[in-house]
Scaffold this active site. Structure first.
Site, PDB file in Angstrom:
ATOM      1  CB  ILE A 179      11.118  17.771 -13.131  1.00 33.36           C
ATOM      2  CG1 ILE A 179      10.312  18.094 -14.381  1.00 33.36           C
ATOM      3  CG2 ILE A 179      12.226  16.758 -13.400  1.00 33.36           C
ATOM      4  CD1 ILE A 179       9.765  16.914 -15.093  1.00 33.36           C
ATOM      5  CB  THR A 194       7.434  -3.206  -7.027  1.00 32.88           C
ATOM      6  OG1 THR A 194       8.289  -2.185  -7.524  1.00 32.88           O
ATOM      7  CG2 THR A 194       7.692  -3.296  -5.525  1.00 32.88           C
ATOM      8  CG  ASP A 195      11.323  -2.273 -10.734  1.00 33.42           C
ATOM      9  OD1 ASP A 195      10.555  -1.640  -9.979  1.00 33.42           O
ATOM     10  OD2 ASP A 195      11.738  -1.798 -11.825  1.00 33.42           O
ATOM     11  CD  GLU A 196       9.323   1.589  -6.808  1.00 36.58           C
ATOM     12  OE1 GLU A 196       9.472   2.183  -5.742  1.00 36.58           O
ATOM     13  OE2 GLU A 196       8.539   1.965  -7.702  1.00 36.58           O
ATOM     14  CE1 TYR A 246       4.406  -0.095  -3.382  1.00 39.97           C
ATOM     15  CE2 TYR A 246       6.406   0.528  -4.567  1.00 39.97           C
ATOM     16  CZ  TYR A 246       5.212  -0.180  -4.515  1.00 39.97           C
ATOM     17  OH  TYR A 246       4.825  -0.977  -5.565  1.00 39.97           O
ATOM     18  CE  LYS A 248       4.112  -4.823  -3.623  1.00 41.55           C
ATOM     19  NZ  LYS A 248       2.712  -5.299  -3.779  1.00 41.55           N
TER      20      LYS A 248
HETATM   21  P1  NAD Z   1      -3.200   1.278  -7.148  1.00 43.91           P
HETATM   22  O1  NAD Z   1      -2.782   2.106  -5.991  1.00 43.91           O
HETATM   23  O2  NAD Z   1      -3.644   1.925  -8.403  1.00 43.91           O
HETATM   24  O3  NAD Z   1      -4.380   0.283  -6.710  1.00 43.91           O
HETATM   25  C1  NAD Z   1      -4.383  -0.402  -5.491  1.00 43.91           C
HETATM   26  C2  NAD Z   1      -5.757  -1.015  -5.284  1.00 43.91           C
HETATM   27  O4  NAD Z   1      -5.737  -1.749  -4.064  1.00 43.91           O
HETATM   28  C3  NAD Z   1      -6.879   0.029  -5.173  1.00 43.91           C
HETATM   29  O5  NAD Z   1      -8.001  -0.379  -5.901  1.00 43.91           O
HETATM   30  C4  NAD Z   1      -7.192   0.037  -3.687  1.00 43.91           C
HETATM   31  O6  NAD Z   1      -8.537   0.397  -3.393  1.00 43.91           O
HETATM   32  C5  NAD Z   1      -6.889  -1.401  -3.300  1.00 43.91           C
HETATM   33  N1  NAD Z   1      -6.551  -1.547  -1.885  1.00 43.91           N
HETATM   34  C6  NAD Z   1      -5.654  -0.817  -1.160  1.00 43.91           C
HETATM   35  N2  NAD Z   1      -5.641  -1.238   0.114  1.00 43.91           N
HETATM   36  C7  NAD Z   1      -6.516  -2.269   0.198  1.00 43.91           C
HETATM   37  C8  NAD Z   1      -6.916  -3.132   1.241  1.00 43.91           C
HETATM   38  N3  NAD Z   1      -6.396  -3.008   2.477  1.00 43.91           N
HETATM   39  N4  NAD Z   1      -7.828  -4.089   0.986  1.00 43.91           N
HETATM   40  C9  NAD Z   1      -8.354  -4.216  -0.266  1.00 43.91           C
HETATM   41  N5  NAD Z   1      -8.020  -3.424  -1.291  1.00 43.91           N
HETATM   42  C10 NAD Z   1      -7.109  -2.462  -1.064  1.00 43.91           C
HETATM   43  O7  NAD Z   1      -1.968   0.307  -7.413  1.00 43.91           O
HETATM   44  P2  NAD Z   1      -1.406  -0.265  -8.794  1.00 43.91           P
HETATM   45  O8  NAD Z   1      -0.484   0.722  -9.391  1.00 43.91           O
HETATM   46  O9  NAD Z   1      -2.533  -0.806  -9.581  1.00 43.91           O
HETATM   47  O10 NAD Z   1      -0.506  -1.477  -8.240  1.00 43.91           O
HETATM   48  C11 NAD Z   1      -1.073  -2.775  -8.051  1.00 43.91           C
HETATM   49  C12 NAD Z   1       0.001  -3.694  -7.511  1.00 43.91           C
HETATM   50  O11 NAD Z   1       1.085  -3.770  -8.434  1.00 43.91           O
HETATM   51  C13 NAD Z   1       0.601  -3.257  -6.186  1.00 43.91           C
HETATM   52  O12 NAD Z   1       0.796  -4.398  -5.384  1.00 43.91           O
HETATM   53  C14 NAD Z   1       1.922  -2.626  -6.568  1.00 43.91           C
HETATM   54  O13 NAD Z   1       2.868  -2.755  -5.521  1.00 43.91           O
HETATM   55  C15 NAD Z   1       2.308  -3.470  -7.763  1.00 43.91           C
HETATM   56  N6  NAD Z   1       3.173  -2.806  -8.765  1.00 43.91           N
HETATM   57  C16 NAD Z   1       2.820  -1.584  -9.268  1.00 43.91           C
HETATM   58  C17 NAD Z   1       3.608  -0.987 -10.246  1.00 43.91           C
HETATM   59  C18 NAD Z   1       3.222   0.334 -10.885  1.00 43.91           C
HETATM   60  O14 NAD Z   1       3.966   0.840 -11.730  1.00 43.91           O
HETATM   61  N7  NAD Z   1       2.073   0.924 -10.552  1.00 43.91           N
HETATM   62  C19 NAD Z   1       4.763  -1.637 -10.696  1.00 43.91           C
HETATM   63  C20 NAD Z   1       5.094  -2.892 -10.144  1.00 43.91           C
HETATM   64  C21 NAD Z   1       4.292  -3.464  -9.184  1.00 43.91           C
HETATM   65  P1  TYD Z   2       6.158   7.452  -9.849  1.00 41.01           P
HETATM   66  O1  TYD Z   2       5.209   7.513 -11.001  1.00 41.01           O
HETATM   67  O2  TYD Z   2       5.694   7.983  -8.521  1.00 41.01           O
HETATM   68  O3  TYD Z   2       6.663   5.963  -9.731  1.00 41.01           O
HETATM   69  P2  TYD Z   2       7.878   5.331  -8.815  1.00 41.01           P
HETATM   70  O4  TYD Z   2       8.255   6.305  -7.787  1.00 41.01           O
HETATM   71  O5  TYD Z   2       7.215   4.127  -8.226  1.00 41.01           O
HETATM   72  O6  TYD Z   2       8.962   5.012  -9.776  1.00 41.01           O
HETATM   73  O7  TYD Z   2       7.455   8.258 -10.240  1.00 41.01           O
HETATM   74  C1  TYD Z   2       8.201   7.922 -11.393  1.00 41.01           C
HETATM   75  C2  TYD Z   2       9.423   8.799 -11.409  1.00 41.01           C
HETATM   76  O8  TYD Z   2       9.001  10.159 -11.606  1.00 41.01           O
HETATM   77  C3  TYD Z   2      10.185   8.801 -10.089  1.00 41.01           C
HETATM   78  O9  TYD Z   2      11.572   8.881 -10.365  1.00 41.01           O
HETATM   79  C4  TYD Z   2       9.722  10.057  -9.385  1.00 41.01           C
HETATM   80  C5  TYD Z   2       9.449  11.014 -10.538  1.00 41.01           C
HETATM   81  N1  TYD Z   2       8.376  12.003 -10.303  1.00 41.01           N
HETATM   82  C6  TYD Z   2       8.615  13.351 -10.564  1.00 41.01           C
HETATM   83  O10 TYD Z   2       9.723  13.745 -10.992  1.00 41.01           O
HETATM   84  N2  TYD Z   2       7.602  14.235 -10.332  1.00 41.01           N
HETATM   85  C7  TYD Z   2       6.394  13.862  -9.838  1.00 41.01           C
HETATM   86  O11 TYD Z   2       5.506  14.751  -9.620  1.00 41.01           O
HETATM   87  C8  TYD Z   2       6.155  12.474  -9.597  1.00 41.01           C
HETATM   88  C9  TYD Z   2       4.823  12.007  -9.076  1.00 41.01           C
HETATM   89  C10 TYD Z   2       7.179  11.570  -9.844  1.00 41.01           C
END
Ligand code: NAD
Ligand code: TYD
Length: 387
Positions: free
Chosen positions: A227, A145-147, A171, A175
């Site tokens: 928000i 992630t970019d985080e 988190y 990562k």
């Molecule tokens: P998600 O939470 O929707 O899905 C995570 C999946 O991993 C689920 O299916 C869960 O059952 C599985 N999982 C969790 N713990 C596990 C374990 N111990 N063993 C096997 N499976 C397990 O997450 P996502 O949003 O699809 O993100 C996927 C990846 O992309 C993550 O590594 C996250 O850090 C990265 N990522 C997400 C975002 C985003 O915007 N969602 C952005 C950048 C990077």
């Molecule tokens: P989120 O979807 O949780 O992604 P991330 O924290 O990984 O960026 O949140 C996106 C943005 O929205 C973040 O700045 C937090 C904000 N947010 C709210 O304002 N209200 C909410 O209920 C949630 C879940 C997120």
């Protein structure tokens, strides 16, 4: 001008996709099986609250698809899968992924994101390097992630691959730790790794604890739209299929041991995104009067006034102010550019949620309700209460 997407001749592959039943993992599996129908895809997923086998229904009957319900921390299981399916490419999505949950319960993030990633690296090293199966032609791709780069001020340059790591939440810290382990296994043991650091994704199958799906589904249930703080935090949003294509390009053409930032060049303040979604849902209700019958609770949407549900609540602890991705490297080296515009991507996403109520109602089970109650009643008691 963007370079053309790089292509390389490729032979058939056997993939192990961890976390393939989650939001991005499932979209990646759909993308991969459509793009490379000859490849074998094995999903390993623990089916935590965020994992859902139904996300894989579109490929479930495909003879090249296999599902294993298991944990990435189970090194012996991973070794067995690598051997049995002669895996040459491991794409690692499995993670605890919600920042808010990492604030209230960081242990699971340490366990899965750090220990779990290390378990995969150990298994990959043993089978690919020590035992020599696919010794020359393996790849461990780590999805990050970019985080990990921390937070930006309004005028700061966007995150590049050389921006120093400065994670601020449990988190992002977990990562970051996993990124370092992946890097170390390359430099120390010669494991063939690549990493992608992506910005916020949105699209189908997005679990409704994250901002965009939470807002859409809350409008449809006439619930407040929470928000955090002043709503001026900025995220760079990318349509999930564009992320899948970016990972594909890194696997094909990325340099071993390197990281690639993938972003949407699409920065939005949270409050503006929420207002946009309100407008899109209201417009859908005007264009399709049947929606009022399908979503009888959506009183504000029926009145064309979803924005009245916007509710400012207490800010997230340690809330990062702005994320932005500098796409220069992935653009120059891989020819990567997002294809979906935000207009088309967000419209598709709103439509997907309007047409898949069965999916999102099913994932809003008891554990989801408890999470929402616990998370939002602290800041605003009406948000946790069911209407
Ligand atoms: P998600 O939470 O929707 O899905 C995570 C999946 O991993 C689920 O299916 C869960 O059952 C599985 N999982 C969790 N713990 C596990 C374990 N111990 N063993 C096997 N499976 C397990 O997450 P996502 O949003 O699809 O993100 C996927 C990846 O992309 C993550 O590594 C996250 O850090 C990265 N990522 C997400 C975002 C985003 O915007 N969602 C952005 C950048 C990077
Ligand atoms: P989120 O979807 O949780 O992604 P991330 O924290 O990984 O960026 O949140 C996106 C943005 O929205 C973040 O700045 C937090 C904000 N947010 C709210 O304002 N209200 C909410 O209920 C949630 C879940 C997120």
């Amino acid at each position: 001008m963007a370079a053309k997407e790089k292509t390389k001749n490729r032979t058939m592959s056997n993939l192990l996709v961890t976390g393939g039943a989650g939001f991005i993992g499932a979209n990646f599996v759909h993308y991969w099986m459509k793009t490379y129908p000859q490849d074998k895809v094995v999903v390993l997923d623990a089916l935590t609250y965020a994992g859902n086998k139904a996300n894989l229904d579109p490929v479930a009957e495909n003879p090249n698809f296999f599902f294993c319900h298991g944990n990435i921390c189970d090194t012996a299981l991973v070794e067995m899968l690598l051997k049995e399916h002669r895996i040459d490419t491991l794409v690692h999505f499995a993670a605890e992924s919600h920042v808010d949950r990492s604030i209230t319960g960081p242990d699971a993030f340490i366990e899965t994101n750090i220990i779990g990633t290390h378990s995969l690296l150990k298994a990959a090293k043993k089978i690919w390097l020590d035992e020599g199966l696919n010794k020359e032609s393996h790849r461990f791709h780590h999805v990050s992630t970019d985080e990990v780069y921390g937070t930006l001020g309004p005028e700061d340059p966007a995150f590049s691959e050389t921006t120093p790591y400065a994670p601020n939440s449990p988190y992002s810290a977990s990562k970051a730790a996993s990124d370092h382990l992946v890097r170390a296994y390359h430099h120390t043991y010669g494991l063939k790794v690549t990493t992608s650091n992506c910005s916020n994704n949105y699209g189908p199958y997005h679990f409704p604890e994250k901002l965009i799906p939470l807002v859409i589904t809350n409008i449809l249930q006439d619930k407040p739209l929470p928000i955090y703080g002043d709503g001026q935090q900025i995220r760079d949003w990318l349509y999930v299929e564009d992320h899948a294509r970016g990972i594909d390009l890194v696997i094909k053409n990325g340099q071993l041991g390197e990281c690639y930032n993938i972003g949407g060049v699409n920065e939005w303040a949270n409050i503006d995104i929420v207002k946009l979604i309100c407008r899109l849902v209201d417009q859908a209700f005007v264009e399709c009067p049947l929606l009022a019958e399908r979503f009888p609770k959506a009183a504000k949407a029926s009145e064309g006034n979803s924005a009245a549900l916007i509710t400012y609540v207490e800010d997230r602890a340690g809330h990062d102010r702005r994320y932005a991705i500098d796409p220069t490297r992935s653009n120059n080296e891989l020819g990567y550019e997002p294809r979906e515009t935000f207009d088309s991507g967000i419209a598709k996403t709103v439509n997907w949620f309007l047409n898949n109520e069965e999916w999102w109602s099913a994932v809003m089970d008891g554990s989801y309700q408890s999470w929402i109650k616990e998370q939002y009643q602290v800041t605003n008691p009406t948000l946790g209460a069911s209407k």
